[in-house]
Design an enzyme around this catalytic site. Structure first.
Site, PDB file in Angstrom:
ATOM      1  N   ALA A 158       3.123   3.619   2.606  1.00 34.91           N
ATOM      2  CA  ALA A 158       2.169   3.288   3.676  1.00 34.91           C
ATOM      3  C   ALA A 158       0.715   2.931   3.270  1.00 34.91           C
ATOM      4  O   ALA A 158      -0.014   1.757   3.728  1.00 34.91           O
ATOM      5  CB  ALA A 158       1.808   4.520   4.616  1.00 34.91           C
ATOM      6  N   HIS A 159       0.186   3.608   2.126  1.00 35.74           N
ATOM      7  CA  HIS A 159      -1.198   3.151   1.466  1.00 35.74           C
ATOM      8  C   HIS A 159      -0.709   1.718   0.829  1.00 35.74           C
ATOM      9  O   HIS A 159      -1.871   0.819   1.001  1.00 35.74           O
ATOM     10  CB  HIS A 159      -1.449   3.980   0.215  1.00 35.74           C
ATOM     11  N   ARG A 160       0.321   1.188   0.187  1.00 40.29           N
ATOM     12  CA  ARG A 160       0.420  -0.027  -0.392  1.00 40.29           C
ATOM     13  C   ARG A 160       0.494  -0.998   0.793  1.00 40.29           C
ATOM     14  O   ARG A 160       0.241  -2.218   0.594  1.00 40.29           O
ATOM     15  CB  ARG A 160       1.576  -0.097  -1.092  1.00 40.29           C
TER      16      ARG A 160
END
Length: 202
Positions: A36-38
């Site tokens: 999700a961060h990526r």
């Protein structure tokens, strides 16, 4: 006095927090980890959940779907926060998240993000995943389920979720780095004593 943060979290809710303080969270907690961060930082994809004033949990939960279609949290243990270090500063800036929870500490970039955007990082004790699940009153939603169970954004309603140990405060103090420095100060003379006593060993 028991300190409880309630979402949406305001800047002023965090001002008096110091590293080492223990807090609990009531309101909404979203699981959010590597992919999700990526997607947000590297791929520029907008998150499907509003995190302004919110809280995220670096965690890979075990979730069961009930007969009525609702989801039930079985286990929700923290994953290592440092894996998100290269993303977290920008993640905090873009999303407005105020509380980041995970296992272990985070580094200088996250600390800078906490200072610039008035946020904190907190550690949830490892080995307490089943206990944590008892603090999830309801799973209110699930986004990006194509990522699989651990990486899905599970939107949880929690009540006094914790204990959470503040490891980075809004002034950039970093509990883990402070503890490392103290440990290294004590380690040198201890090693010198040990080396003096076993120097006969070749």
């Amino acid at each position: 006095m028991k300190k409880i943060l309630t979402t949406p979290i305001r800047d002023e809710d965090l001002e008096d927090l110091n590293v080492g303080d223990v807090v609990y969270l009531t309101g909404q907690l979203v699981t959010c980890r590597d992919v999700a961060h990526r997607r947000l930082i590297e791929l520029g994809r907008e998150l499907p959940v509003d995190l302004e004033g919110g809280a995220i949990f670096h965690a890979g939960p075990i979730v069961r779907q009930k007969e009525d279609g609702d989801y039930e949290m079985v286990s929700i243990g923290p994953t290592t926060s440092m894996r998100m270090e290269k993303f977290e500063k920008e993640f905090i800036r873009q999303t407005g998240v105020k509380l980041v929870v995970g296992k272990g500490g985070m580094g200088a970039e996250t600390a800078a993000g906490c200072v610039e955007n008035k946020a904190v990082h907190a550690i949830f004790p490892g080995g307490c995943a089943v206990l944590a699940a008892t603090k999830v009153e309801k799973i209110e939603g699930a986004e990006w389920k194509d990522l699989g169970m651990p990486e899905t954004l599970w939107i949880n309603k929690v009540n006094e979720f914790g204990p959470l140990i503040i490891s980075i405060d809004t002034r950039g103090n970093n509990l883990i780095e402070q503890n490392k420095a103290r440990f290294n100060e004590k380690k040198k003379p201890t090693l010198e004593r040990i080396n003096a006593q076993v120097k006969f060993i070749s």
